[in-house]
Write an enzyme that holds these catalytic residues in place. Sequence first.
Site, PDB file in Angstrom:
ATOM      1  N   GLY A 140       0.820  -1.210   0.000  1.00 19.52           N
ATOM      2  CA  GLY A 140       0.000   0.000   0.000  1.00 19.52           C
ATOM      3  C   GLY A 140       0.855   1.262   0.000  1.00 19.52           C
ATOM      4  O   GLY A 140       2.089   1.215  -0.154  1.00 19.52           O
ATOM      5  N   PHE A 141       0.190   2.381   0.172  1.00 17.67           N
ATOM      6  CA  PHE A 141       0.829   3.706   0.123  1.00 17.67           C
ATOM      7  C   PHE A 141       1.947   3.822   1.180  1.00 17.67           C
ATOM      8  O   PHE A 141       3.130   3.976   0.850  1.00 17.67           O
ATOM      9  CB  PHE A 141      -0.280   4.754   0.316  1.00 17.67           C
ATOM     10  CG  PHE A 141       0.149   6.144   0.661  1.00 17.67           C
ATOM     11  CD1 PHE A 141       1.235   6.744   0.045  1.00 17.67           C
ATOM     12  CD2 PHE A 141      -0.580   6.879   1.603  1.00 17.67           C
ATOM     13  CE1 PHE A 141       1.615   8.052   0.362  1.00 17.67           C
ATOM     14  CE2 PHE A 141      -0.217   8.184   1.919  1.00 17.67           C
ATOM     15  CZ  PHE A 141       0.883   8.767   1.312  1.00 17.67           C
ATOM     16  N   ILE A 142       1.577   3.717   2.441  1.00 14.60           N
ATOM     17  CA  ILE A 142       2.560   3.936   3.513  1.00 14.60           C
ATOM     18  C   ILE A 142       3.563   2.779   3.555  1.00 14.60           C
ATOM     19  O   ILE A 142       4.784   2.990   3.649  1.00 14.60           O
ATOM     20  CB  ILE A 142       1.841   4.117   4.869  1.00 14.60           C
ATOM     21  CG1 ILE A 142       0.927   5.354   4.815  1.00 14.60           C
ATOM     22  CG2 ILE A 142       2.863   4.238   6.014  1.00 14.60           C
ATOM     23  CD1 ILE A 142       0.047   5.566   6.040  1.00 14.60           C
TER      24      ILE A 142
ATOM     25  N   TYR B  63     -14.780   2.579  10.929  1.00 10.23           N
ATOM     26  CA  TYR B  63     -13.320   2.546  10.728  1.00 10.23           C
ATOM     27  C   TYR B  63     -12.604   3.040  11.983  1.00 10.23           C
ATOM     28  O   TYR B  63     -11.684   2.397  12.487  1.00 10.23           O
ATOM     29  CB  TYR B  63     -12.946   3.416   9.518  1.00 10.23           C
ATOM     30  CG  TYR B  63     -11.458   3.685   9.404  1.00 10.23           C
ATOM     31  CD1 TYR B  63     -10.590   2.687   8.980  1.00 10.23           C
ATOM     32  CD2 TYR B  63     -10.914   4.936   9.745  1.00 10.23           C
ATOM     33  CE1 TYR B  63      -9.221   2.922   8.887  1.00 10.23           C
ATOM     34  CE2 TYR B  63      -9.565   5.179   9.645  1.00 10.23           C
ATOM     35  CZ  TYR B  63      -8.713   4.166   9.216  1.00 10.23           C
ATOM     36  OH  TYR B  63      -7.365   4.408   9.147  1.00 10.23           O
TER      37      TYR B  63
ATOM     38  N   LYS C 203     -10.070   0.980  14.660  1.00  7.71           N
ATOM     39  CA  LYS C 203      -8.691   1.360  15.000  1.00  7.71           C
ATOM     40  C   LYS C 203      -8.527   1.460  16.514  1.00  7.71           C
ATOM     41  O   LYS C 203      -7.514   1.052  17.077  1.00  7.71           O
ATOM     42  CB  LYS C 203      -8.319   2.684  14.324  1.00  7.71           C
ATOM     43  CG  LYS C 203      -8.078   2.546  12.840  1.00  7.71           C
ATOM     44  CD  LYS C 203      -6.814   1.729  12.569  1.00  7.71           C
ATOM     45  CE  LYS C 203      -6.611   1.401  11.112  1.00  7.71           C
ATOM     46  NZ  LYS C 203      -5.444   0.571  10.840  1.00  7.71           N
TER      47      LYS C 203
HETATM   48  N1  LIG Z   1      -3.152   7.150   4.654  1.00  9.01           N
HETATM   49  C1  LIG Z   1      -3.607   7.780   5.737  1.00  9.01           C
HETATM   50  O1  LIG Z   1      -3.834   9.008   5.719  1.00  9.01           O
HETATM   51  C2  LIG Z   1      -3.819   7.032   7.026  1.00  9.01           C
HETATM   52  C3  LIG Z   1      -4.235   7.748   8.163  1.00  9.01           C
HETATM   53  C4  LIG Z   1      -4.449   7.064   9.350  1.00  9.01           C
HETATM   54  C5  LIG Z   1      -4.219   5.691   9.416  1.00  9.01           C
HETATM   55  N2  LIG Z   1      -3.837   5.017   8.310  1.00  9.01           N
HETATM   56  C6  LIG Z   1      -3.625   3.559   8.417  1.00  9.01           C
HETATM   57  O2  LIG Z   1      -2.333   3.235   7.908  1.00  9.01           O
HETATM   58  C7  LIG Z   1      -2.363   1.957   7.280  1.00  9.01           C
HETATM   59  C8  LIG Z   1      -1.823   2.057   5.858  1.00  9.01           C
HETATM   60  O3  LIG Z   1      -2.656   2.972   5.145  1.00  9.01           O
HETATM   61  P1  LIG Z   1      -2.436   3.305   3.600  1.00  9.01           P
HETATM   62  O4  LIG Z   1      -2.941   4.668   3.371  1.00  9.01           O
HETATM   63  O5  LIG Z   1      -1.058   2.938   3.194  1.00  9.01           O
HETATM   64  O6  LIG Z   1      -3.504   2.287   2.960  1.00  9.01           O
HETATM   65  P2  LIG Z   1      -3.378   1.319   1.710  1.00  9.01           P
HETATM   66  O7  LIG Z   1      -4.762   0.842   1.422  1.00  9.01           O
HETATM   67  O8  LIG Z   1      -2.623   1.959   0.620  1.00  9.01           O
HETATM   68  O9  LIG Z   1      -2.511   0.117   2.306  1.00  9.01           O
HETATM   69  C9  LIG Z   1      -3.067  -0.917   3.049  1.00  9.01           C
HETATM   70  C10 LIG Z   1      -2.617  -2.225   2.448  1.00  9.01           C
HETATM   71  O10 LIG Z   1      -3.183  -3.288   3.235  1.00  9.01           O
HETATM   72  C11 LIG Z   1      -3.584  -4.301   2.355  1.00  9.01           C
HETATM   73  N3  LIG Z   1      -4.626  -5.103   2.989  1.00  9.01           N
HETATM   74  C12 LIG Z   1      -5.922  -4.756   3.200  1.00  9.01           C
HETATM   75  N4  LIG Z   1      -6.588  -5.772   3.767  1.00  9.01           N
HETATM   76  C13 LIG Z   1      -5.689  -6.771   3.935  1.00  9.01           C
HETATM   77  C14 LIG Z   1      -5.779  -8.078   4.464  1.00  9.01           C
HETATM   78  N5  LIG Z   1      -6.942  -8.580   4.892  1.00  9.01           N
HETATM   79  N6  LIG Z   1      -4.664  -8.849   4.500  1.00  9.01           N
HETATM   80  C15 LIG Z   1      -3.493  -8.367   4.017  1.00  9.01           C
HETATM   81  N7  LIG Z   1      -3.346  -7.143   3.493  1.00  9.01           N
HETATM   82  C16 LIG Z   1      -4.441  -6.348   3.459  1.00  9.01           C
HETATM   83  C17 LIG Z   1      -4.082  -3.590   1.112  1.00  9.01           C
HETATM   84  O11 LIG Z   1      -4.070  -4.430  -0.049  1.00  9.01           O
HETATM   85  C18 LIG Z   1      -3.102  -2.430   1.005  1.00  9.01           C
HETATM   86  O12 LIG Z   1      -2.006  -2.736   0.167  1.00  9.01           O
HETATM   87  C19 LIG Z   1      -3.809   1.478   7.367  1.00  9.01           C
HETATM   88  O13 LIG Z   1      -3.927   0.649   8.491  1.00  9.01           O
HETATM   89  C20 LIG Z   1      -4.600   2.745   7.562  1.00  9.01           C
HETATM   90  O14 LIG Z   1      -5.816   2.502   8.248  1.00  9.01           O
HETATM   91  C21 LIG Z   1      -3.625   5.648   7.107  1.00  9.01           C
END
Ligand SMILES: NC(=O)c1ccc[n+]([C@@H]2O[C@H](COP(=O)([O-])OP(=O)(O)OC[C@H]3O[C@@H](n4cnc5c(N)ncnc54)[C@H](O)[C@@H]3O)[C@@H](O)[C@H]2O)c1
Length: 321
Positions: free
Chosen positions: A12-14, A154, A158
């Site tokens: 994913g992104f992060i 959501y 968390k």
């Molecule tokens: N981007 C933000 O602004 C933000 C803010 C607060 C919290 N978060 C948290 O940070 C984390 C990463 O966020 P992101 O923006 O990179 O999201 P993202 O969707 O780009 O990355 C999440 C990854 O998790 C994978 N995934 C989802 N369900 C899954 C499962 N059942 N088994 C295995 N992999 C699975 C997805 O395929 C994806 O690649 C998440 O937990 C999100 O809730 C993100």
Amino acid sequence: MTEYTLITGGCGFIGSHLIDQLIKQNQPIICIDNFDNFYSKENKLLNIKHAESSDLFTLIECDIRNISLLNTIFETYNITSVVHLAAKAGVRPSIESPSEYFDVNVNGTVNILETMQKFDVKKLVFSSSSSVYGNNIKIPYNENDNVDFPISPYAASKKAGELLNYTFHKLYNIDIINLRFFTVYGPRQRPDLAIHKFFKLLYSDKPIDVYGDGSTSRDYTFIDDIISGITSSLEKLKNEKNIYEVINLGNNSPITLSELINLIETTTKLKFKKNNLPMQQGDVNRTYADIKKAEKLINYSPSTSMKDGLHLFKKWYEENN
Ligand SMILES: NC(=O)c1ccc[n+]([C@@H]2O[C@H](COP(=O)([O-])OP(=O)(O)OC[C@H]3O[C@@H](n4cnc5c(N)ncnc54)[C@H](O)[C@@H]3O)[C@@H](O)[C@H]2O)c1
């Protein structure tokens, strides 16, 4: 024996930015991801394109709800720390499918914790979210504020993750840092999030939906600052024992939706078309991180201004679209 850091949701992104940084630091990584259909697998494979050429990187397609595959992975590799980022992300869609969000974000998190306990893995960084603060009146949001009032499934999922983490810390001495991320943006940002979505519509000359009167605000935090917060947390966990912390990772400098729109127009030298719509359920009015604890405990110091961050996003967007 090689020591691996397991990154869940690493495509994913992060996660993909974290992997790039850990490879720079010469750290072996196991990345698991199920390529959840929230957005395309193609995008996620592009995110990890550079990492895939490194010997330090191993990708395993795995759903965190699949406990038997998790067991096999922990049995096969000497995993010593975990960064748990896999989740169903996104506030608004969680209102449509709360049980799916809880299945992944809560049951999936228990699976990770259970497997860590079984294989005696003692170090965990967990991705929590500013959304746990709900519509907190007091600003800036402090880790000691009451977070018993989440306004979306959501956010509740968390908060549930943080609670489970505390339980496993208490029962099994797993050292855990819960990082509450505040709206992260930058290259590879999720396509459902405001900045990415706005660029896409702007460049295709389509109108953006503006919810509310433009006065809602977000503490947008650039991806490189978030990654430095995660790697410092991993360092802290490696060097210390008996840790359970909740830490905000934000920018401490919120901007309103109207200001964001103006800044994007200045950055791109283009003008938005707008649909004005009422506020949506689940959306909080503002987020604003108190980052004193992060400064003190992990030497966190966000250094990317919104102006610079938007230019970096624009550059990435134009190269990739
Ligand atoms: N981007 C933000 O602004 C933000 C803010 C607060 C919290 N978060 C948290 O940070 C984390 C990463 O966020 P992101 O923006 O990179 O999201 P993202 O969707 O780009 O990355 C999440 C990854 O998790 C994978 N995934 C989802 N369900 C899954 C499962 N059942 N088994 C295995 N992999 C699975 C997805 O395929 C994806 O690649 C998440 O937990 C999100 O809730 C993100």
